[in-house]
Design a protein around this motif. Structure first.
Motif, PDB file in Angstrom:
ATOM      1  N   PHE A  24       0.815  -1.215   0.000  1.00 48.54           N
ATOM      2  CA  PHE A  24       0.000   0.000   0.000  1.00 48.54           C
ATOM      3  C   PHE A  24       0.848   1.265   0.000  1.00 48.54           C
ATOM      4  O   PHE A  24       0.662   2.153  -0.834  1.00 48.54           O
ATOM      5  CB  PHE A  24      -0.941   0.025   1.205  1.00 48.54           C
ATOM      6  N   THR A  47       1.708   4.255  -3.328  1.00 44.12           N
ATOM      7  CA  THR A  47       1.195   5.633  -3.290  1.00 44.12           C
ATOM      8  C   THR A  47       2.238   6.638  -3.755  1.00 44.12           C
ATOM      9  O   THR A  47       1.902   7.768  -4.108  1.00 44.12           O
ATOM     10  CB  THR A  47       0.753   6.028  -1.865  1.00 44.12           C
ATOM     11  N   GLY A  89      -4.527  -2.725  -0.601  1.00 38.52           N
ATOM     12  CA  GLY A  89      -3.574  -2.384  -1.645  1.00 38.52           C
ATOM     13  C   GLY A  89      -3.297  -3.566  -2.554  1.00 38.52           C
ATOM     14  O   GLY A  89      -3.302  -3.446  -3.788  1.00 38.52           O
ATOM     15  N   TYR A 142      -5.073  -2.614  -5.721  1.00 36.54           N
ATOM     16  CA  TYR A 142      -4.122  -2.061  -6.683  1.00 36.54           C
ATOM     17  C   TYR A 142      -3.545  -3.121  -7.612  1.00 36.54           C
ATOM     18  O   TYR A 142      -3.310  -2.863  -8.795  1.00 36.54           O
ATOM     19  CB  TYR A 142      -2.969  -1.373  -5.941  1.00 36.54           C
TER      20      TYR A 142
END
Length: 514
Positions: A160, A164, A286, A290
């Motif tokens: 995570f 970012t 995440g 993601y």
């Protein structure tokens, strides 16, 4: 699938009448609802890990022997790659409290009672379930320890935090991670840590009793973890006031099983696990969101960030670099929008900085009132004369609205209308041709529609509208009658219209489904 069917045939002695694949969640296991020829059902499970399946089978057998509310394993394949278990139905706690969650955390009494039942039952499986349990059967490890904490913190960092793009000093962060892990494992607990305790993993039987599923990742560990996991689940949107009430319910239930620490110590320890659990789920979101592109997990990131932001405001944690890094994380442009959205939301309504009624920051939105969740709604509408006073509220909930019709043109001043009422055609024509009453009621309708709609959503039982004029004969009668018919036509709820000074009581019955 074929292995599962073979297991079913061996167990049942015949072919199933039907087999349907059930919706999965974050797991790689596949679930099937299998229907017998007599209409009863069992659940078939096909796993990808023998060790994980073994953990569930062992734990289920142990918990069943302890008479805990879990599914019973009734047949297992030789290689333990598939098994059959009792069917606990299709109603999860997550689905049962969807109304409160969709309303931004405004839970009704019925929904709150389900949460209370669940949180009171949790110590039963944690403490009684741990007695006599051989933790060596747990998967992937038998105990919550420093290594498992560091694994989850690094899971957050790599799955995570790094995606970012936030800049951070890895060695400083790692040092704080080790301090955090040491604190989390400072107290040894002889309890069963469910590890994935959330509303999706609680099923409700026909009496609303909570039944626990998906505990195969459990191990020996601190009971604080499960409480934090459940109450700070991002998508649940539990307001802080409701969380505090449920923590209190859990703490008092825990007293029935073990000697508990002081409430202050309990809350301090719980806060550590809330922070840990928040970072842990962000790591999972995440990876699943993601990397695996699963929408449910992507959608869960904003409320998890908001949970983190609220935690940081408490200034409770002695990890300065970690706290600074997390604050910078929540201030990143892609997450700053979340803060603004939260500031503009209060129980589904937009609020402004000019709101003079400042709530305590730990309270969050209101959770429920004693009138929530009962339904169905009945709307009471009165016409009356101000000379004889405003009608009393028979429901006991404080009434609703009183509208003064005396600003509109009064047909009672004219001789042809003096012996008629607002129900008579000549008076109706007078008022509508004049037009003042139409403008007046347009505003009333807008206010009433919003109020009725919200009361229906929340399961309230009674709402009152009163219209007063000089004699309670013309304008108030017309207004009460027309609002009653408008609400009944638009919402289909039961409407009681009382023209008090005329001695008239009318009932418009609820339409089907209301």
């Amino acid at each position: 699938m074929e292995r599962l069917l073979k297991l079913y045939r061996l167990w049942a002695g015949n072919e199933p009448a039907n087999i349907t694949k059930m919706e999965g969640a974050g797991s790689n296991r596949e679930y099937y609802r299998i229907t017998h020829t007599d209409g009863s059902t069992v659940v078939g499970v096909v796993g990808t890990s023998r060790d994980e399946n073994h953990a569930f089978i062992y734990l289920s057998n142990h918990f069943t022997s302890r008479k805990l509310p879990v599914p019973k394993v009734i047949a297992v394949s030789d290689d333990q790659m598939c098994y059959l278990q009792t069917d606990l139905g299709s109603t999860s706690l997550f689905d049962a409290i969807a109304g409160g969650r969709d309303a931004g955390g405004r839970y009704t009494l019925v929904e709150k009672e389900l949460l209370v039942k669940t949180i009171r039952e949790l110590p039963n499986i944690q403490i009684r379930g741990a007695r006599g349990l051989d933790f060596s059967n747990c998967y992937p490890q038998p105990e919550f320890d420093t290594n498992s904490v560091l694994f989850d913190l690094n899971y957050f960092k790599y799955c995570f935090l790094k995606p970012t793009g936030l800049d951070f000093h890895e060695l400083k962060l790692e040092a704080n991670f080790h301090l955090f892990a040491k604190d989390l494992t400072a107290e040894k607990c002889e309890s069963f840590m469910y590890r994935d305790f959330q509303a999706r993993n609680v099923m409700l039987d026909t009496d609303g009793k909570p039944m626990f599923i998906d505990f195969q990742g459990g191990r020996k560990g601190p009971y604080y973890y499960d409480l934090a996991s459940f109450l700070w689940q991002a998508s649940a949107k539990y307001p802080n006031k409701l969380r505090r009430e449920l923590v209190y319910e859990y703490y008092n239930s825990l007293k029935n099983y073990i000697e508990v620490p002081s409430s202050r110590h309990f809350v301090e320890r719980l806060s550590l696990f809330v922070l840990f659990r928040t970072l842990q789920v962000l790591g999972a979101y995440g990876f699943r969101g993601y990397y695996e592109k699963k929408k449910h997990f992507i959608d869960s990131i904003p409320p998890a960030i908001q949970n983190l932001r609220e935690l940081l405001q408490l200034n409770l944690f002695p990890y300065p670099y970690l706290m600074d890094m997390l604050r910078r994380l929540t201030e990143m442009p892609q997450f700053a929008r979340i803060e603004q959205a939260a500031a503009n939301r209060a129980d589904g309504y937009k609020v402004t900085e000019k709101n003079v009624y400042k709530a305590h920051p730990q309270d969050g939105p209101a959770t429920f009132s004693k009138y929530d969740g009962n339904g169905p709604l009945v709307v009471h509408i009165y016409s009356f004369s101000y000379r004889k006073g405003i009608p009393e509220d028979p429901s006991g909930n404080g009434g609703g609205y009183v509208f003064d019709c005396r600003s509109t043109h009064n047909p009672g001043r004219y001789e042809p209308y003096k012996k008629l009422t607002g129900l008579d055609e000549p008076v109706i024509r007078f008022l509508e041709d004049d037009g003042e009453i139409i403008t007046f009621l347009d505003s009333v309708y807008k206010l009433a529609d919003a109020h009725v709609r919200r009361y229906i959503q929340r399961g309230f039982t009674s709402l009152m509208f009163c219209f007063g004029c000089t004699g309670g004969q013309h304008r108030s009668v017309y207004s009460a009658q027309h609002l009653g018919e408008h609400i009944h036509r638009k919402f289909g709820v039961k409407v009681e219209i009382v023209h008090r000074e005329q001695g008239i009581h009318l009932e418009l019955e609820a339409q089907d489904g209301n």
